[in-house]
Design a protein around this motif. Structure first.
Motif, PDB file in Angstrom:
ATOM      1  N   UNK A 182       0.859  -1.181   0.000  1.00  0.00           N
ATOM      2  CA  UNK A 182       0.000   0.000   0.000  1.00  0.00           C
ATOM      3  C   UNK A 182       0.894   1.228   0.000  1.00  0.00           C
ATOM      4  N   UNK A 183       0.566   2.199  -0.802  1.00  0.00           N
ATOM      5  CA  UNK A 183       1.322   3.436  -0.795  1.00  0.00           C
ATOM      6  C   UNK A 183       1.083   4.180   0.513  1.00  0.00           C
ATOM      7  N   UNK A 184      -0.186   4.241   0.926  1.00  0.00           N
ATOM      8  CA  UNK A 184      -0.571   4.840   2.203  1.00  0.00           C
ATOM      9  C   UNK A 184      -1.450   3.849   2.947  1.00  0.00           C
ATOM     10  N   UNK A 185      -0.899   3.110   3.910  1.00  0.00           N
ATOM     11  CA  UNK A 185      -1.743   2.157   4.640  1.00  0.00           C
ATOM     12  C   UNK A 185      -2.821   2.903   5.440  1.00  0.00           C
ATOM     13  N   UNK A 186      -4.012   2.337   5.532  1.00  0.00           N
ATOM     14  CA  UNK A 186      -5.074   3.014   6.273  1.00  0.00           C
ATOM     15  C   UNK A 186      -4.778   3.022   7.770  1.00  0.00           C
ATOM     16  N   UNK A 187      -5.284   4.032   8.452  1.00  0.00           N
ATOM     17  CA  UNK A 187      -5.174   4.037   9.908  1.00  0.00           C
ATOM     18  C   UNK A 187      -6.381   3.271  10.452  1.00  0.00           C
ATOM     19  N   UNK A 188      -6.244   2.762  11.652  1.00  0.00           N
ATOM     20  CA  UNK A 188      -7.373   2.053  12.267  1.00  0.00           C
ATOM     21  C   UNK A 188      -8.569   2.997  12.371  1.00  0.00           C
ATOM     22  N   UNK A 189      -8.315   4.247  12.672  1.00  0.00           N
ATOM     23  CA  UNK A 189      -9.375   5.253  12.803  1.00  0.00           C
ATOM     24  C   UNK A 189     -10.264   5.283  11.561  1.00  0.00           C
ATOM     25  N   UNK A 190      -9.658   5.203  10.383  1.00  0.00           N
ATOM     26  CA  UNK A 190     -10.410   5.236   9.127  1.00  0.00           C
ATOM     27  C   UNK A 190     -11.263   3.991   8.925  1.00  0.00           C
ATOM     28  N   UNK A 191     -10.883   2.894   9.538  1.00  0.00           N
ATOM     29  CA  UNK A 191     -11.566   1.622   9.310  1.00  0.00           C
ATOM     30  C   UNK A 191     -12.763   1.393  10.232  1.00  0.00           C
ATOM     31  N   UNK A 192     -12.939   2.237  11.237  1.00  0.00           N
ATOM     32  CA  UNK A 192     -14.066   2.111  12.166  1.00  0.00           C
ATOM     33  C   UNK A 192     -15.156   3.078  11.724  1.00  0.00           C
ATOM     34  N   UNK A 193     -16.332   2.573  11.335  1.00  0.00           N
ATOM     35  CA  UNK A 193     -17.416   3.474  10.915  1.00  0.00           C
ATOM     36  C   UNK A 193     -17.789   4.459  12.034  1.00  0.00           C
ATOM     37  N   UNK A 194     -18.182   5.665  11.649  1.00  0.00           N
ATOM     38  CA  UNK A 194     -18.490   6.706  12.638  1.00  0.00           C
ATOM     39  C   UNK A 194     -19.694   6.364  13.510  1.00  0.00           C
ATOM     40  N   UNK A 195     -20.584   5.519  13.032  1.00  0.00           N
ATOM     41  CA  UNK A 195     -21.774   5.170  13.800  1.00  0.00           C
ATOM     42  C   UNK A 195     -21.676   3.789  14.457  1.00  0.00           C
ATOM     43  N   UNK A 196     -20.472   3.240  14.534  1.00  0.00           N
ATOM     44  CA  UNK A 196     -20.283   1.913  15.118  1.00  0.00           C
ATOM     45  C   UNK A 196     -20.434   1.964  16.634  1.00  0.00           C
ATOM     46  N   UNK A 197     -21.046   0.935  17.240  1.00  0.00           N
ATOM     47  CA  UNK A 197     -21.213   0.907  18.709  1.00  0.00           C
ATOM     48  C   UNK A 197     -19.920   1.059  19.493  1.00  0.00           C
ATOM     49  N   UNK A 198     -18.786   0.653  18.938  1.00  0.00           N
ATOM     50  CA  UNK A 198     -17.522   0.793  19.656  1.00  0.00           C
ATOM     51  C   UNK A 198     -17.217   2.263  19.927  1.00  0.00           C
ATOM     52  N   UNK A 199     -17.657   3.149  19.047  1.00  0.00           N
ATOM     53  CA  UNK A 199     -17.443   4.591  19.261  1.00  0.00           C
ATOM     54  C   UNK A 199     -18.343   5.120  20.378  1.00  0.00           C
ATOM     55  N   UNK A 200     -19.523   4.536  20.515  1.00  0.00           N
ATOM     56  CA  UNK A 200     -20.425   4.933  21.603  1.00  0.00           C
ATOM     57  C   UNK A 200     -19.818   4.539  22.939  1.00  0.00           C
TER      58      UNK A 200
END
Length: 138
Positions: free
Chosen positions: A14-32
């Motif tokens: 990958x030229x720019x590997x994704x950050x974990x932050x980008x891979x967690x949807x904004x409305x996912x229960x883990x964010x709550x």
């Protein structure tokens, strides 16, 4: 006629590997879970720790992991440790730290047990303030 497939190459860099932050949807229960725990007063929990010896995992991180594990029906300390190694939601909550199963079990039985009622009360009051639960008796 030849069957067509999408390109599949596990060795592709990958030229720019994704950050974990980008891979967690904004409305996912883990964010709550993360948002609620961030708002709690954890002074009673912090007082359960000894100032001497090896530095401990942060109690806020451990609490987030425990709450999310229970929400995900994971109760075994060994399975929670495995989730911290393999599940992206747990990696995000723990900032990629991995507590071993003995540490998780001790946190649950020694530290959390003492302050559970206080933390539960704070969460219920917070949920009541935003209207997600009611404190009225029927």
């Amino acid at each position: 006629m030849q069957v067509k497939f999408q390109e599949y190459n596990q060795l592709q860099n990958w030229l720019f590997p994704p950050s974990i932050e980008e891979l967690i949807p904004h409305d996912h229960p883990v964010r709550i879970v993360n948002g609620i725990i961030e708002q709690l007063d954890l002074n009673l929990l912090i007082k359960e720790y000894n100032r001497e010896g090896k530095p401990s995992y942060h109690p806020k991180m451990m609490l987030k992991i425990m709450v999310y594990a229970y929400m995900d029906n994971i109760y075994s300390s060994r399975k929670i440790e495995k989730a911290m190694r393999e599940n992206i939601n747990f990696m995000w909550l723990s900032a990629k730290q991995v507590a071993d199963h003995n540490t998780i079990a001790r946190f649950r039985s020694n530290k959390l047990k003492v302050v559970f009622k206080d933390i539960f009360k704070q969460v219920v009051m917070m949920l009541a303030e935003v209207g997600l639960v009611t404190l009225k008796e029927n």
